[in-house]
Design a protein around this motif. Sequence first.
Motif, mmCIF file in Angstrom:
data_model
loop_
_atom_site.group_PDB
_atom_site.id
_atom_site.type_symbol
_atom_site.label_atom_id
_atom_site.label_comp_id
_atom_site.label_asym_id
_atom_site.label_seq_id
_atom_site.Cartn_x
_atom_site.Cartn_y
_atom_site.Cartn_z
ATOM 1 N N UNK A 63 42.126 34.725 45.400
ATOM 2 C CA UNK A 63 42.491 33.302 45.497
ATOM 3 C C UNK A 63 41.622 32.460 44.568
ATOM 4 N N UNK A 64 40.328 32.775 44.525
ATOM 5 C CA UNK A 64 39.420 32.015 43.657
ATOM 6 C C UNK A 64 39.768 32.209 42.185
ATOM 7 N N UNK A 65 40.116 33.442 41.826
ATOM 8 C CA UNK A 65 40.488 33.713 40.433
ATOM 9 C C UNK A 65 41.755 32.957 40.050
ATOM 10 N N UNK A 66 42.720 32.904 40.959
ATOM 11 C CA UNK A 66 43.943 32.150 40.699
ATOM 12 C C UNK A 66 43.651 30.661 40.570
ATOM 13 N N UNK A 67 42.731 30.176 41.405
ATOM 14 C CA UNK A 67 42.402 28.744 41.398
ATOM 15 C C UNK A 67 41.834 28.292 40.058
ATOM 16 N N UNK A 68 41.202 29.212 39.329
ATOM 17 C CA UNK A 68 40.667 28.854 38.007
ATOM 18 C C UNK A 68 41.759 28.402 37.045
ATOM 19 N N UNK A 69 42.989 28.831 37.316
ATOM 20 C CA UNK A 69 44.105 28.503 36.418
ATOM 21 C C UNK A 69 44.940 27.328 36.921
ATOM 22 N N UNK A 70 44.408 26.595 37.883
ATOM 23 C CA UNK A 70 45.176 25.503 38.494
ATOM 24 C C UNK A 70 45.691 24.511 37.465
ATOM 25 N N UNK A 106 48.421 47.131 46.716
ATOM 26 C CA UNK A 106 49.226 47.486 45.542
ATOM 27 C C UNK A 106 49.224 46.383 44.500
ATOM 28 N N UNK A 107 49.259 45.131 44.950
ATOM 29 C CA UNK A 107 49.373 44.008 44.020
ATOM 30 C C UNK A 107 48.044 43.637 43.385
ATOM 31 N N UNK A 108 46.948 43.698 44.140
ATOM 32 C CA UNK A 108 45.693 43.142 43.618
ATOM 33 C C UNK A 108 44.557 44.130 43.447
ATOM 34 N N UNK A 109 44.761 45.395 43.828
ATOM 35 C CA UNK A 109 43.607 46.294 43.904
ATOM 36 C C UNK A 109 43.219 46.952 42.594
ATOM 37 N N UNK A 122 38.296 46.075 41.954
ATOM 38 C CA UNK A 122 39.400 45.537 42.728
ATOM 39 C C UNK A 122 39.034 44.183 43.322
ATOM 40 N N UNK A 123 40.051 43.326 43.461
ATOM 41 C CA UNK A 123 39.865 42.033 44.093
ATOM 42 C C UNK A 123 39.941 42.171 45.616
ATOM 43 N N UNK A 124 39.283 41.271 46.332
ATOM 44 C CA UNK A 124 39.594 41.007 47.732
ATOM 45 C C UNK A 124 40.544 39.810 47.743
ATOM 46 N N UNK A 125 41.160 39.538 48.882
ATOM 47 C CA UNK A 125 42.066 38.386 48.951
ATOM 48 C C UNK A 125 41.340 37.089 48.610
ATOM 49 N N UNK A 126 40.106 36.948 49.110
ATOM 50 C CA UNK A 126 39.375 35.706 48.867
ATOM 51 C C UNK A 126 39.032 35.519 47.395
ATOM 52 N N UNK A 127 38.479 36.566 46.752
ATOM 53 C CA UNK A 127 38.137 36.350 45.347
ATOM 54 C C UNK A 127 39.370 36.349 44.451
ATOM 55 N N UNK A 132 48.872 33.516 51.110
ATOM 56 C CA UNK A 132 48.957 32.109 51.522
ATOM 57 C C UNK A 132 48.402 31.191 50.427
ATOM 58 N N UNK A 133 48.923 31.428 49.224
ATOM 59 C CA UNK A 133 48.491 30.646 48.069
ATOM 60 C C UNK A 133 48.844 29.176 48.249
ATOM 61 N N UNK A 134 47.948 28.329 47.879
ATOM 62 C CA UNK A 134 48.175 26.893 47.990
ATOM 63 C C UNK A 134 49.391 26.472 47.161
ATOM 64 N N UNK A 135 50.288 25.757 47.789
ATOM 65 C CA UNK A 135 51.520 25.235 47.177
ATOM 66 C C UNK A 135 52.466 26.334 46.669
ATOM 67 N N UNK A 136 52.323 27.530 47.192
ATOM 68 C CA UNK A 136 53.204 28.620 46.771
ATOM 69 C C UNK A 136 54.661 28.308 47.069
ATOM 70 N N UNK A 137 54.914 27.573 48.150
ATOM 71 C CA UNK A 137 56.299 27.296 48.555
ATOM 72 C C UNK A 137 57.069 26.514 47.491
#
Length: 398
Positions: free
Chosen positions: A200-207, A181-184, A193-198, A147-152
């Motif tokens: 999302x935070x890692x992706x947000x760094x590249x906003x 499979x995608x993030x672990x 390995x990442x959790x979904x929350x961290x 449920x990435x922000x603005x993914x749509x």
Amino acid sequence: MREAWRWFGPNDPVSIADIRQTGATDVVSALHTIPTGEVWPIDQIKIHKGLIEKNNKNQSSLIWSVVESIPVHEDIKLGRVDNQRYVDAWITSMENLAKCGIKTICYNFMPVIDWTRTDLKFQLPNGGYALRFDQQKFAAFDLFILQREQAETDYSAAEIKQAKTAFLAMSEADRALLAKNIIAGLPGKMTDAYTLDNFRNALANYKNITKDILRKNLFSFLTQVLPKAEQLGVKLAIHPDDPPRDMLGLPRIICTAEDLDILFSALPSPANGITLCAGTYGSRPDNNLPEMAKDFGSRIHFAHLRGVAKDKDEQRSFYEADHLSSDVDMVRVISALLNEEKRREGKKGNNDIFFRPDHGHQILDDIYKQGNPGYSCIGRLKGLAEIRGVIKALTAVG
């Protein structure tokens, strides 16, 4: 061309003794226990090298020739003001490797995640298993699991509808496995390995990080690293982004021949080279692998030889095919590499091109063994035998 085999260290289910039996002469490895951003100490490099080469006097010789990879810290990719310590650590690791005689280094500049697949055990018609990237599943993960922000905004209305259908057809276990499979943390990624929350935070760094900014950060890194590499006689071989296109809101900058032209125009140092990953570049329909192998021959220090088969109706989806039966014209690629080696004859330094069979199928007894995804023994051995046969045949005919 020098036959190499990737080894993940003492915990790799494919042992050094096994590798000797493949007939490979060189090993591709790394210090996976050293956290990203820290210096690889000489003593640890020597210990690892000793594990690979300790029986060379009495058995077939194996040499640790290629590093894959020294990870580049995220602060360098993000261009953060305090990233210099990580650049310095990377350079020191390179210097320490050179002191131990290891002078070919594969690395990548992929933000947040390394190579990405949706299926790590996709069943083939023959009963074996392969890695697969399924665009609909990936979109379902991005839109409805992460449920990435603005993914749509990255998908058309039709793609969103298809992704939702795919998501609704999944069980909770299916969804959890897809996320894992995608993030672990696949073998190339040397972090926890990442959790979904961290994640999302890692992706947000590249906003606010665009392609131009990420490329500028790569060039800044290489501007500091390349002069030292030249002094040491080290060859750097950047790996392409896998899959080679923007995803998850992240920019990707090593995907096409055009990207490589930009890289080498800006930084023409002879130490600045590539890993020709045939499967990665080949998963993009607009990449012509034989032409790339020819055009960038002087820059190829290392090659991953594998093929992919793209879906007919969705070219962004693919699975790892047989080494000689895929969308990649492997015979022409190998011919271009052999021609490049011939062109280098008589020139100063080690001009061999190291290659390894990559992402072999899980077949025969390996189906029942737990191993690193894509790195089963028998599937890679089959790939190596096929590639070896092509090299022998091409060499024999001139």
